[in-house]
Design a protein around this motif. Structure first.
Motif, mmCIF file in Angstrom:
data_model
loop_
_atom_site.group_PDB
_atom_site.id
_atom_site.type_symbol
_atom_site.label_atom_id
_atom_site.label_comp_id
_atom_site.label_asym_id
_atom_site.label_seq_id
_atom_site.Cartn_x
_atom_site.Cartn_y
_atom_site.Cartn_z
ATOM 1 N N ILE A 103 4.810 16.995 41.201
ATOM 2 C CA ILE A 103 5.829 17.928 40.726
ATOM 3 C C ILE A 103 5.422 19.324 41.160
ATOM 4 O O ILE A 103 4.311 19.782 40.855
ATOM 5 N N VAL A 104 6.296 20.005 41.881
ATOM 6 C CA VAL A 104 6.032 21.369 42.331
ATOM 7 C C VAL A 104 6.659 22.331 41.328
ATOM 8 O O VAL A 104 7.872 22.308 41.104
ATOM 9 N N ALA B 18 8.959 20.924 34.321
ATOM 10 C CA ALA B 18 7.977 20.128 35.060
ATOM 11 C C ALA B 18 7.151 19.276 34.107
ATOM 12 O O ALA B 18 6.901 18.085 34.362
ATOM 13 N N LEU B 19 6.737 19.862 32.992
ATOM 14 C CA LEU B 19 5.933 19.105 32.031
ATOM 15 C C LEU B 19 6.753 18.031 31.329
ATOM 16 O O LEU B 19 6.242 16.951 31.013
ATOM 17 N N ASP B 20 8.039 18.308 31.098
ATOM 18 C CA ASP B 20 8.908 17.271 30.530
ATOM 19 C C ASP B 20 9.001 16.072 31.474
ATOM 20 O O ASP B 20 8.912 14.913 31.048
ATOM 21 N N VAL B 21 9.208 16.351 32.758
ATOM 22 C CA VAL B 21 9.303 15.273 33.747
ATOM 23 C C VAL B 21 8.002 14.474 33.778
ATOM 24 O O VAL B 21 8.013 13.235 33.794
ATOM 25 N N ALA B 22 6.876 15.186 33.762
ATOM 26 C CA ALA B 22 5.578 14.506 33.776
ATOM 27 C C ALA B 22 5.412 13.623 32.543
ATOM 28 O O ALA B 22 4.938 12.480 32.642
ATOM 29 N N ARG B 23 5.796 14.152 31.390
ATOM 30 C CA ARG B 23 5.614 13.384 30.154
ATOM 31 C C ARG B 23 6.477 12.123 30.149
ATOM 32 O O ARG B 23 6.031 11.053 29.725
ATOM 33 N N ILE B 24 7.717 12.235 30.622
ATOM 34 C CA ILE B 24 8.588 11.059 30.666
ATOM 35 C C ILE B 24 8.016 10.012 31.623
ATOM 36 O O ILE B 24 8.025 8.806 31.334
ATOM 37 N N PRO C 11 3.180 25.051 23.284
ATOM 38 C CA PRO C 11 3.596 23.836 22.574
ATOM 39 C C PRO C 11 3.808 22.637 23.492
ATOM 40 O O PRO C 11 3.493 21.505 23.117
ATOM 41 N N GLU C 12 4.341 22.878 24.697
ATOM 42 C CA GLU C 12 4.552 21.759 25.623
ATOM 43 C C GLU C 12 3.227 21.152 26.060
ATOM 44 O O GLU C 12 3.087 19.928 26.145
ATOM 45 N N MET C 13 2.236 21.994 26.351
ATOM 46 C CA MET C 13 0.944 21.461 26.787
ATOM 47 C C MET C 13 0.216 20.774 25.637
ATOM 48 O O MET C 13 -0.439 19.732 25.827
ATOM 49 N N ILE C 14 0.309 21.333 24.442
ATOM 50 C CA ILE C 14 -0.320 20.691 23.284
ATOM 51 C C ILE C 14 0.241 19.281 23.104
ATOM 52 O O ILE C 14 -0.499 18.321 22.865
ATOM 53 N N ALA C 15 1.564 19.148 23.242
ATOM 54 C CA ALA C 15 2.195 17.834 23.099
ATOM 55 C C ALA C 15 1.704 16.868 24.170
ATOM 56 O O ALA C 15 1.451 15.685 23.894
ATOM 57 N N LEU C 16 1.561 17.357 25.395
ATOM 58 C CA LEU C 16 1.093 16.491 26.477
ATOM 59 C C LEU C 16 -0.327 15.999 26.228
ATOM 60 O O LEU C 16 -0.659 14.843 26.508
ATOM 61 N N CYS C 17 -1.159 16.873 25.711
ATOM 62 C CA CYS C 17 -2.552 16.491 25.466
ATOM 63 C C CYS C 17 -2.675 15.491 24.321
ATOM 64 O O CYS C 17 -3.751 14.913 24.120
ATOM 65 N N ASN C 18 -1.589 15.286 23.583
ATOM 66 C CA ASN C 18 -1.596 14.302 22.502
ATOM 67 C C ASN C 18 -0.953 12.978 22.899
ATOM 68 O O ASN C 18 -0.811 12.081 22.070
ATOM 69 N N LEU C 19 -0.564 12.855 24.179
ATOM 70 C CA LEU C 19 0.009 11.592 24.631
ATOM 71 C C LEU C 19 -1.056 10.501 24.603
ATOM 72 O O LEU C 19 -2.152 10.683 25.147
ATOM 73 N N PRO C 20 -0.770 9.369 23.994
ATOM 74 C CA PRO C 20 -1.764 8.296 23.968
ATOM 75 C C PRO C 20 -2.009 7.716 25.357
ATOM 76 O O PRO C 20 -1.077 7.567 26.150
ATOM 77 N N ASP C 21 -3.258 7.431 25.637
ATOM 78 C CA ASP C 21 -3.679 6.766 26.875
ATOM 79 C C ASP C 21 -3.387 7.582 28.131
ATOM 80 O O ASP C 21 -3.215 7.027 29.213
ATOM 81 N N LEU D 84 -2.573 13.042 34.047
ATOM 82 C CA LEU D 84 -1.781 14.204 34.440
ATOM 83 C C LEU D 84 -2.764 15.216 35.000
ATOM 84 O O LEU D 84 -3.660 15.689 34.285
ATOM 85 N N VAL D 85 -2.628 15.539 36.275
ATOM 86 C CA VAL D 85 -3.551 16.450 36.948
ATOM 87 C C VAL D 85 -2.854 17.791 37.148
ATOM 88 O O VAL D 85 -1.840 17.881 37.845
ATOM 89 N N MET D 86 -3.394 18.838 36.531
ATOM 90 C CA MET D 86 -2.840 20.180 36.672
ATOM 91 C C MET D 86 -3.557 20.893 37.816
ATOM 92 O O MET D 86 -4.762 21.132 37.750
ATOM 93 N N ARG D 87 -2.811 21.208 38.878
ATOM 94 C CA ARG D 87 -3.358 21.932 40.021
ATOM 95 C C ARG D 87 -2.799 23.347 40.019
ATOM 96 O O ARG D 87 -1.590 23.560 39.923
ATOM 97 N N PHE D 88 -3.690 24.317 40.133
ATOM 98 C CA PHE D 88 -3.287 25.716 40.200
ATOM 99 C C PHE D 88 -3.664 26.287 41.565
ATOM 100 O O PHE D 88 -4.405 25.669 42.333
ATOM 101 N N LEU D 89 -3.125 27.469 41.872
ATOM 102 C CA LEU D 89 -3.456 28.170 43.116
ATOM 103 C C LEU D 89 -3.150 27.307 44.338
ATOM 104 O O LEU D 89 -3.949 27.196 45.273
ATOM 105 N N ALA D 90 -1.959 26.715 44.341
ATOM 106 C CA ALA D 90 -1.557 25.849 45.456
ATOM 107 C C ALA D 90 -0.053 25.972 45.679
ATOM 108 O O ALA D 90 0.726 25.909 44.728
ATOM 109 N N SER D 91 0.349 26.136 46.937
ATOM 110 C CA SER D 91 1.763 26.253 47.289
ATOM 111 C C SER D 91 2.149 25.149 48.259
ATOM 112 O O SER D 91 1.396 24.855 49.197
#
Length: 564
Positions: A248-249, A255-261, A307-317, A367-374
């Motif tokens: 996801i760019v 973007a985080l919603d798409v990742a979570r789904i 809040p979106e990132m906190i929710a993602l970090c609570n996803l099981p497995d 879920l891999v968060m990549r920063f400083l990348a275009s």
């Protein structure tokens, strides 16, 4: 004990006026309000009265001793705000209502039925007089709440309950299935009303403008969101979920919603969401195990909310992976954190990422968060096979702002599925001036203007994302709508608006001749009830109807039952 505002906060500010000690901030008249990701309660000033709990439309306020382990970060997130914006102990200073003006002759058309449209309608309805007609091209109201908010965010969707009061209003009419430019023109609306307010949102997306963007397997995130939310315009899409990795760019909330789904257990989505049936079936067969989210700048500039990132970090497995080298506090990050204009939420975002940095714990999905990348280009023979990215570094410009500059190094991420999530943009409405560069209706503070002469178009207004661009939370649209309605009423009282040339009955007849299947608020309540009943029989919040034919059949059946 104090109360704490948690993830579901919709920012509609209904909790603020009922607080007897003014400890909920930012308020709508404070500068941070339009950019804040949530509201906050000062733990030192809260007197534990609970008035805000009763008022919150989305049940986002919790007593601190009742916080779950997953909600604990919100204790710190609330308190952090007041380190940057100390509570001054001043009593609430709410604007007292002025003398009631006679607005019984005011007629307003609102185009769109999302939160900004309904907030505008409620503001007009509160004035006890204006007659409001709302027009929506779909057979279902609520716009982005129904078709944009993630299907597993059911508490957030509850914000629409407050709009039900308009069903009882004698001066408000909801017209579903009526499209401006097809069933009625802008000119016709303006001729039959003192004012027309456009609140049509931002339904399109911005492109990356890179090679390979149109290869099969490369999609707009808006298409995927519409698909899994059952939007009639997007149910025909298909997505190849047979690979093990998606990229996801962009790193905003969409973007985080798409990742979570993509990473969620389908059984959780079955019981705790109103995801469309066709999407749920496809996700049951998905082989996606890793989602890589790519952001152009650093952690301090990340577009997602805490809040979106906190929710993602609570996803099981699911392991959420931050590379320690990409989220460390270097000189540039420290420069941002030291800036007095930087909100406490940014500091929390950096700390949270650093606390969770590492390689994960070996869970089955990542879920891999990549920063400083275009993104540079998408490679593939006939379909997506990989994404080439340029690695960036951050630099402080002469004016103190921070920008990303390519280092010359590149990387390649193998994948068969790419989503671009680099921003929403509005779509032009026939007959209404449009700013192509910004993707919004041309306006100044909600008054629509001619972009060449900069002159106001008499009686034409806009609010929400189509006015200001895709920014803020759901409740941010309330202040936006209130401000526009205030301007509209000022213009009406100053007698600068043209009087309607014909009656509403004449316009209704014209629309009926072009669209005999128009639905109203009562019809929507029938659809809503039928969806909930269908969901209840299968242990789900609701089963969405996704095609017009089914919706019309349900409504006709309900009407016939009423006639018996």
């Amino acid at each position: 004990m104090a109360y704490v505002i948690t993830q579901a906060c919709c920012n509609d500010a209904s909790c603020i006026p009922v607080c007897p000690v003014n400890c909920i901030h930012p308020t709508p008249d404070e500068a941070p309000f339009m950019r804040t990701e949530m509201l906050h309660i000062d733990p030192e000033a809260c007197i534990d009265c609970g008035a805000c709990v009763e008022e919150c439309p989305v049940e986002a306020i919790v007593a601190e001793d009742e916080l779950t382990e997953e909600e604990e970060p919100y204790r710190e997130l609330n308190a952090d705000y007041f380190r940057v914006h100390p509570f001054d102990g001043a009593p609430p200073d709410f604007e007292s209502p002025g003398p009631v003006e006679d607005l019984a002759d005011l007629r307003v058309a609102i185009v769109g039925s999302g939160p900004s449209a309904f907030f505008a309608a409620m503001a007009l309805d509160d004035l006890r007089g204006p007659v409001v007609q709302m027009y929506e091209r779909l057979y279902t109201p609520f716009g982005l709440v129904r078709y944009g908010v993630a299907p597993d965010h059911q508490t957030t969707k509850a914000v629409t309950r407050q709009f039900a009061s308009l069903h009882r209003s004698k001066t408000f009419t909801l017209n579903l299935g009526v499209e401006v430019g097809k069933h009625v023109s802008h000119e016709e609306l303006l001729a039959h009303n003192h004012a027309v307010v456009y609140a049509v949102g931002a339904s399109s997306d911005r492109r990356m403008e890179i090679a390979g963007e149109d290869l099969p397997g490369s999609h707009a995130a808006t298409e995927f969101v519409g698909w899994y939310n059952g939007h009639p315009d997007h149910t025909h899409h298909t997505f190849d979920l047979s690979g093990t990795r998606a990229v996801i760019v962009g790193n905003g909330n969409v973007a985080l919603d798409v990742a979570r789904i993509l990473l969620s257990d389908p059984e959780h989505l079955h019981t705790d969401s109103d995801i469309a049936d066709h999407a749920l079936e496809a996700l049951r067969n998905s082989r996606i195990k890793e989602v890589v989210v790519v952001g152009r700048r650093g952690i301090a500039q990340a577009g997602y909310t805490n809040p979106e990132m906190i929710a993602l970090c609570n996803l099981p497995d699911v392991d959420v992976i931050f590379d320690p080298s990409e989220v460390r506090t270097d000189d540039v990050v420290q420069h941002v954190l030291d800036d007095e204009e930087t909100e406490s939420s940014v500091d929390f975002k950096v700390r949270f990422a650093q606390e969770h940095a590492g390689t994960g714990t070996g869970r089955s999905k990542r879920l891999v968060m990549r920063f400083l990348a275009s993104p540079m280009r998408i490679h593939g023979e006939g379909r997506v096979e990989s994404v080439e990215i340029a690695l960036n570094r951050l630099e402080v410009d002469d004016d103190g702002s921070v920008s990303a500059t390519a280092t010359g190094a590149t990387d390649v991420i193998d994948t068969g599925l790419v989503f671009r999530s680099v921003g929403y943009r509005g779509v032009a409405v026939p007959g209404v001036p449009f700013d192509e560069r910004r993707g919004v209706i041309a306006n100044e503070h909600g008054r629509v203007i001619d972009p060449e002469t900069r002159e106001q178009l008499r009686g034409v207004y806009t609010t929400g994302w189509i006015k200001r661009g895709p920014s803020g939370a759901i409740g941010t649209n309330k202040k936006c709508a209130d401000d526009v309605v205030k301007s509209l009423v000022e213009d009406f009282l100053a007698e600068t608006l043209d009087s309607p040339a014909s009656s509403q009955e004449d316009l209704d007849e014209t629309i009926a001749s072009r669209q005999p299947d128009r639905l109203d608020f009562e019809d929507w309540t029938r659809l809503d009830r039928a969806e909930r009943e269908a969901g209840g029989s299968r242990g789900r919040p609701r089963i969405k109807f996704i095609d017009a034919g089914t919706m019309l059949d349900v409504v006709r059946s309900g009407r016939q039952a009423l006639d018996i």
